[in-house]
Design a protein around this motif. Structure first.
Motif, short mmCIF file in Angstrom:
data_model
loop_
_atom_site.label_atom_id
_atom_site.label_comp_id
_atom_site.label_asym_id
_atom_site.label_seq_id
_atom_site.Cartn_x
_atom_site.Cartn_y
_atom_site.Cartn_z
N LEU A 73 0.81 -1.23 0.00
CA LEU A 73 0.00 0.00 0.00
C LEU A 73 0.84 1.28 0.00
CD1 LEU A 73 -2.93 -1.05 2.36
CD2 LEU A 73 -3.05 -0.53 -0.11
N ASP A 74 2.08 1.19 0.48
CA ASP A 74 2.92 2.39 0.49
C ASP A 74 3.78 2.52 -0.79
OD1 ASP A 74 4.45 0.18 1.07
OD2 ASP A 74 5.75 1.22 2.50
N LYS A 75 3.37 1.79 -1.84
CA LYS A 75 4.13 1.82 -3.08
C LYS A 75 3.28 2.32 -4.23
CE LYS A 75 7.80 -0.21 -1.33
NZ LYS A 75 9.09 0.46 -1.21
N ASP A 76 3.97 2.80 -5.24
CA ASP A 76 3.34 3.17 -6.50
C ASP A 76 4.06 2.41 -7.62
OD1 ASP A 76 1.71 4.39 -8.36
OD2 ASP A 76 2.36 6.44 -7.94
N VAL A 77 3.58 2.53 -8.84
CA VAL A 77 4.22 1.83 -9.95
C VAL A 77 4.55 2.79 -11.09
CG1 VAL A 77 3.16 -0.42 -9.50
CG2 VAL A 77 1.99 1.24 -10.99
N LEU A 78 5.48 2.35 -11.92
CA LEU A 78 6.02 3.16 -13.01
C LEU A 78 6.27 2.22 -14.18
CD1 LEU A 78 7.17 6.14 -12.90
CD2 LEU A 78 9.41 5.07 -12.69
N THR A 79 5.86 2.59 -15.39
CA THR A 79 6.15 1.74 -16.54
C THR A 79 7.60 1.93 -16.98
OG1 THR A 79 3.88 1.93 -17.30
CG2 THR A 79 5.47 1.14 -18.89
N VAL A 80 8.36 0.85 -17.00
CA VAL A 80 9.75 0.90 -17.46
C VAL A 80 9.79 0.86 -18.98
CG1 VAL A 80 11.95 -0.34 -17.49
CG2 VAL A 80 10.61 -0.22 -15.36
N ILE B 84 8.95 0.57 -26.51
CA ILE B 84 9.39 1.88 -26.03
C ILE B 84 9.89 1.76 -24.60
CG2 ILE B 84 7.00 2.53 -25.42
CD1 ILE B 84 7.78 5.46 -26.23
N ASN B 85 11.03 2.38 -24.34
CA ASN B 85 11.57 2.48 -22.97
C ASN B 85 11.39 3.89 -22.46
OD1 ASN B 85 13.15 -0.09 -23.70
ND2 ASN B 85 13.81 0.30 -21.59
N PHE B 86 10.89 3.99 -21.24
CA PHE B 86 10.70 5.30 -20.61
C PHE B 86 11.87 5.54 -19.67
CE2 PHE B 86 6.61 3.53 -21.75
CZ PHE B 86 6.15 4.52 -22.59
N MET B 87 12.61 6.59 -19.90
CA MET B 87 13.86 6.76 -19.18
C MET B 87 13.83 7.82 -18.11
SD MET B 87 16.59 5.79 -22.07
CE MET B 87 15.64 6.39 -23.46
N LYS B 88 13.01 8.82 -18.32
CA LYS B 88 12.90 9.90 -17.32
C LYS B 88 11.44 10.30 -17.19
CE LYS B 88 17.41 11.98 -18.23
NZ LYS B 88 18.16 10.92 -17.53
N PRO B 89 11.05 10.84 -16.04
CA PRO B 89 9.68 11.34 -15.90
C PRO B 89 9.46 12.49 -16.88
CG PRO B 89 10.98 11.84 -13.91
CD PRO B 89 11.82 10.97 -14.78
N ALA B 90 8.27 12.52 -17.47
CA ALA B 90 7.98 13.51 -18.52
C ALA B 90 7.43 14.79 -17.91
CB ALA B 90 7.01 12.90 -19.52
N ASN B 91 8.17 15.37 -16.98
CA ASN B 91 7.70 16.63 -16.37
C ASN B 91 8.27 17.81 -17.14
OD1 ASN B 91 10.27 16.08 -15.53
ND2 ASN B 91 9.99 16.90 -13.46
N THR B 92 7.64 18.04 -18.27
CA THR B 92 8.07 19.12 -19.15
C THR B 92 6.81 19.76 -19.72
OG1 THR B 92 9.34 19.63 -21.15
CG2 THR B 92 8.27 17.50 -21.10
N ARG B 93 6.92 20.96 -20.23
CA ARG B 93 5.75 21.64 -20.78
C ARG B 93 5.45 21.19 -22.21
NH1 ARG B 93 4.50 26.57 -18.54
NH2 ARG B 93 4.10 27.44 -20.60
N ARG B 94 6.48 20.63 -22.87
CA ARG B 94 6.29 20.22 -24.24
C ARG B 94 7.13 18.99 -24.51
NH1 ARG B 94 7.72 22.29 -30.04
NH2 ARG B 94 9.75 22.72 -29.11
N LEU B 123 16.68 13.17 -23.24
CA LEU B 123 15.98 12.02 -23.83
C LEU B 123 15.08 11.38 -22.78
CD1 LEU B 123 15.71 10.21 -26.36
CD2 LEU B 123 17.56 8.81 -25.44
N ILE B 124 13.78 11.42 -23.03
CA ILE B 124 12.80 10.93 -22.06
C ILE B 124 12.35 9.51 -22.39
CG2 ILE B 124 10.45 11.29 -21.21
CD1 ILE B 124 10.88 14.23 -21.36
N ALA B 125 12.23 9.18 -23.66
CA ALA B 125 11.78 7.85 -24.05
C ALA B 125 12.36 7.49 -25.40
CB ALA B 125 10.25 7.80 -24.11
N LYS B 126 12.51 6.20 -25.64
CA LYS B 126 13.13 5.74 -26.88
C LYS B 126 12.32 4.57 -27.45
CE LYS B 126 17.71 4.78 -28.64
NZ LYS B 126 17.81 6.11 -29.25
N MET B 127 11.91 4.70 -28.70
CA MET B 127 11.07 3.70 -29.36
C MET B 127 11.80 3.07 -30.54
SD MET B 127 7.43 4.47 -31.38
CE MET B 127 6.36 4.52 -29.94
N THR B 128 11.54 1.80 -30.78
CA THR B 128 11.90 1.18 -32.06
C THR B 128 10.61 0.62 -32.64
OG1 THR B 128 14.00 0.47 -31.11
CG2 THR B 128 13.40 -0.50 -33.22
N ALA B 129 10.32 0.96 -33.90
CA ALA B 129 9.04 0.59 -34.51
C ALA B 129 9.25 -0.12 -35.84
CB ALA B 129 8.18 1.83 -34.72
#
Lengths: 139, 139, 139, 139
Positions: A73-80, B84-94, B123-129
């Motif tokens: 309950l004291d945890k959250d999750v994040l997509t890697v 897609i890999n998410f590398m950093k939190p996307a706390n940006t305005r754009r 670099l916030i996320a990286k995709m291969t498609a």
């Protein structure tokens, strides 16, 4: 189970994108979450079907929340990361994404996300996601 | 080059989701497309950053359109799958998504999608498609 | 069914790597192929378990051959891409990889590969693969 | 730098599979590792090119070791998952895999693995890998 639903719902309701995608939280079980999205033109790609991004967004949230049902309950999750295969065109009035925990570890949880059409029978897309358990922010 | 921009723009403008995600088509070159999205609350996850689904949606469209710049004029493209890999939190305005062709084949084109913050540096996320070239529907 | 086994076996026997990995073709059904590998030190990683590359190689072959069971006789298959999650350490005497067709299309087939330990019960790794149907070379 | 090479080499030499794949540890830098493999028939697929599993195995080891160059000395690494796209047939006498750190975190490191032919110019396959830093076993 009711508490489980409330835990997930409280986070779901804070996701502005879920409202934007016409998404509803249909089902919350231990290790399984279902989210669906009703079509309208604001969710389309160029042929007026659901954009792949909508399938991906609700599948990602369903997987993340499925992992959250297993987290302390004291945890959250994040997509890697996740990978998703698109198998059929999403020409349906409603997309149903089911996220399921395949393996829950202390740090990482692996989930599978299946996206179905309106009937719940036709598999449109399939995701595998790696979810990380982290400290609840602010704690 | 102008014609190339118009070809992509005409499809982009038909994607309802791009408007919903506050997305704009910033750049179209041979094998490269840039799409960005301005933040507002309707695009958020539970911590009021961009939802991973927004990053994924614009990166998917940028990759698909990068592939389309290399496709014959009587063809369209379809996303087969991506990771897609998410590398950093996307706390940006754009968010800025740049899709680039890594290899263009007759049937399949492999693209890389990088998602950056507002500065274009982080670099916030990286995709291969994997993108498939198909007959333009209705032709 | 016998002919199906022979078709796959004839290709399997030409894969030098399968012999190198102590691999055997256990089962061939319509849309499903099982390949297993017996451990010895030549297949190890630094902790003397199976190297991830062994799991991946037999899962890739199992997926490719599962797709081949669905392809016309004048066609061959090629792996476009795959993604694999490793869920448990592979400390077992024998790895069992089961490749299964999730969706067969004219050009692309999507397969799932599950890698189990010796008991066939413990899921060690999970693959999703995109396989392309191509003209048989030399034809 | 010499110590860095020795650290990686000591683990590399314990990987039985690397010897089996004719692999050599060519280069170790901070955040970058190169491993190559010389072709012989024991590494082939049905058309007598390198099996995809060989490309994958050396790319996986290169990515893992690239991550290890960034890990504290009392830590080891583990591959969580990877995705790989195969872009050209591997008809070359030697495969060169270069693993590079894209982002190093405390728990997870994201690496990119590029597999080239003998010339080091032609990109044959491209991997993205998620690597986990763990306690060195036995410590």
């Amino acid at each position: 189970m009711d508490d489980l639903y409330k835990r997930i719902e409280s986070s779901f309701n804070r996701q502005g994108l879920m409202k934007t995608l016409n998404a509803s939280l249909d089902k919350v079980e231990n290790g399984l979450v279902q989210i669906s999205s009703k079509f309208n033109e604001s969710l389309s790609q160029q042929h007026n079907y659901f954009h792949a991004g909508v399938m991906t967004s609700i599948a990602d949230s369903a997987c993340g929340y499925a992992a959250l049902t297993r987290a302390p309950l004291d945890k959250d999750v994040l997509t890697v990361e996740f990978k998703i295969n698109f198998m059929k065109p999403a020409n349906t009035r409603r997309l149903i994404a089911v996220g399921k925990v395949i393996q829950a570890g202390k740090t990482l949880t692996i989930c599978e996300g299946n996206v179905y059409d309106d009937t719940g029978e036709k598999l449109i897309a399939k995701m595998t996601a790696t979810i990380m358990t982290i400290a609840l922010s602010g704690k």
